[in-house]
Design a protein around this motif. Sequence first.
Motif, PDB file in Angstrom:
ATOM      1  N   GLU A   1     -13.730   8.959   2.702  1.00 21.84           N
ATOM      2  CA  GLU A   1     -13.118   7.894   1.912  1.00 21.84           C
ATOM      3  C   GLU A   1     -14.160   7.222   1.022  1.00 21.84           C
ATOM      4  OE1 GLU A   1     -10.036   7.760   1.875  1.00 21.84           O
ATOM      5  OE2 GLU A   1      -9.262   8.377   3.820  1.00 21.84           O
ATOM      6  N   THR A   2     -13.694   6.391   0.105  1.00 19.56           N
ATOM      7  CA  THR A   2     -14.570   5.683  -0.816  1.00 19.56           C
ATOM      8  C   THR A   2     -15.239   4.504  -0.112  1.00 19.56           C
ATOM      9  OG1 THR A   2     -13.265   6.355  -2.730  1.00 19.56           O
ATOM     10  CG2 THR A   2     -14.637   4.379  -2.982  1.00 19.56           C
ATOM     11  N   VAL A   3     -16.526   4.334  -0.368  1.00 19.08           N
ATOM     12  CA  VAL A   3     -17.313   3.275   0.266  1.00 19.08           C
ATOM     13  C   VAL A   3     -17.956   2.424  -0.826  1.00 19.08           C
ATOM     14  CG1 VAL A   3     -19.301   2.804   1.750  1.00 19.08           C
ATOM     15  CG2 VAL A   3     -17.740   4.675   2.311  1.00 19.08           C
TER      16      VAL A   3
ATOM     17  N   ILE B   1     -11.485  -1.879   4.627  1.00 23.39           N
ATOM     18  CA  ILE B   1     -12.083  -2.532   5.789  1.00 23.39           C
ATOM     19  C   ILE B   1     -13.490  -2.942   5.397  1.00 23.39           C
ATOM     20  CG2 ILE B   1     -12.642  -2.284   8.235  1.00 23.39           C
ATOM     21  CD1 ILE B   1     -10.879   0.346   8.096  1.00 23.39           C
ATOM     22  N   GLY B   2     -13.859  -4.210   5.586  1.00 21.69           N
ATOM     23  CA  GLY B   2     -15.164  -4.696   5.158  1.00 21.69           C
ATOM     24  C   GLY B   2     -15.925  -5.405   6.257  1.00 21.69           C
TER      25      GLY B   2
ATOM     26  N   VAL C   1     -20.274  -4.280   3.089  1.00 26.13           N
ATOM     27  CA  VAL C   1     -19.914  -2.880   2.862  1.00 26.13           C
ATOM     28  C   VAL C   1     -18.438  -2.731   3.191  1.00 26.13           C
ATOM     29  CG1 VAL C   1     -20.281  -0.487   3.595  1.00 26.13           C
ATOM     30  CG2 VAL C   1     -22.232  -2.042   3.394  1.00 26.13           C
ATOM     31  N   SER C   2     -17.726  -1.939   2.397  1.00 23.75           N
ATOM     32  CA  SER C   2     -16.308  -1.722   2.673  1.00 23.75           C
ATOM     33  C   SER C   2     -15.958  -0.243   2.567  1.00 23.75           C
ATOM     34  CB  SER C   2     -15.427  -2.535   1.721  1.00 23.75           C
ATOM     35  OG  SER C   2     -15.583  -2.091   0.386  1.00 23.75           O
ATOM     36  N   ILE C   3     -14.974   0.165   3.366  1.00 23.31           N
ATOM     37  CA  ILE C   3     -14.368   1.492   3.273  1.00 23.31           C
ATOM     38  C   ILE C   3     -12.988   1.287   2.662  1.00 23.31           C
ATOM     39  CG2 ILE C   3     -13.608   3.531   4.536  1.00 23.31           C
ATOM     40  CD1 ILE C   3     -15.420   2.602   6.860  1.00 23.31           C
TER      41      ILE C   3
ATOM     42  N   GLU D   1     -12.599   3.407  15.425  1.00 23.59           N
ATOM     43  CA  GLU D   1     -13.526   4.459  15.009  1.00 23.59           C
ATOM     44  C   GLU D   1     -14.166   4.124  13.667  1.00 23.59           C
ATOM     45  OE1 GLU D   1     -13.103   9.317  14.342  1.00 23.59           O
ATOM     46  OE2 GLU D   1     -11.332   8.019  14.495  1.00 23.59           O
ATOM     47  N   TRP D   2     -13.337   3.716  12.701  1.00 27.66           N
ATOM     48  CA  TRP D   2     -13.856   3.353  11.380  1.00 27.66           C
ATOM     49  C   TRP D   2     -14.787   2.147  11.463  1.00 27.66           C
ATOM     50  CZ3 TRP D   2      -8.251   3.941   9.388  1.00 27.66           C
ATOM     51  CH2 TRP D   2      -8.057   5.240   8.895  1.00 27.66           C
TER      52      TRP D   2
END
Length: 250
Positions: free
Chosen positions: A100-102, A197-198, A212-214, A228-229
């Motif tokens: 996924e994008t980070v 998610i940050g 940082v975020s996904i 897990e994430w």
Amino acid sequence: MQNKPAYGIDSVDHALQLAAILQQEGALRVTDAAERLGVARSTAHRLLAMLVYRGFAEQNVDRHYLAGPILRLPAAAEPVAELRRLALPHLQALSAWTTETVNLVVVVEEMARFVATVEGTQVLRVGNREGRMLPAHLASGGRAVLATRSEEEVHALYSVRDSTVLDLDALLKDLRRVRRQGFAINDQGTEIGVTAIGQAVRGPSSEVKTAVSIAMPTARYRRDRLVEWVQRLAATVKRIEQGIESTTLP
């Protein structure tokens, strides 16, 4: 004396002119912009739309264009270039694992500035947000940073803003939850179909400004993978924090 470059790019020149006008003169309509630049209304509209996209302009309820957050806010106090260099390998590793994008985010006043993006590898993915700015109280990384601050600080920050923009009591309640769980979720708060998610990145300074975020398409967000994430996100944040500690970053 600054002479116009021999091979100037008119579209770039026009966009920069509009940015300067918005910063120095205030609100502008599309027809005003077209007249000032001597271009068609459709061209002025496209130029203003790009300025909005990159945070140099924004549109109010009267459909006038105003200077955007990049022109209004002070530059990020963090040494962004060095922070980005330090964090990038860890962002790449997290993106490779999640597919996924980070993003790396720095919060300046009430805005979250995206200073680095590593795009996910899946065909359907969240695009590059580097250079964009979003309201900190909506973005997952922004809320994760706000949750590190006292309620008095958050109240002071937003009490001088337009009170119609958000419900401050609801925001404070949400930040308490973020503070307890250690991460924030933005479920389509900034874009329909995008969930993020940050988690905040702490440095030697007492004031936390980085996160940082996904980010992923909402269709792929699954609550049974959240633990897990978050664990992977926390490990990435920890590595970045260790890198900050071993450098001269303030």
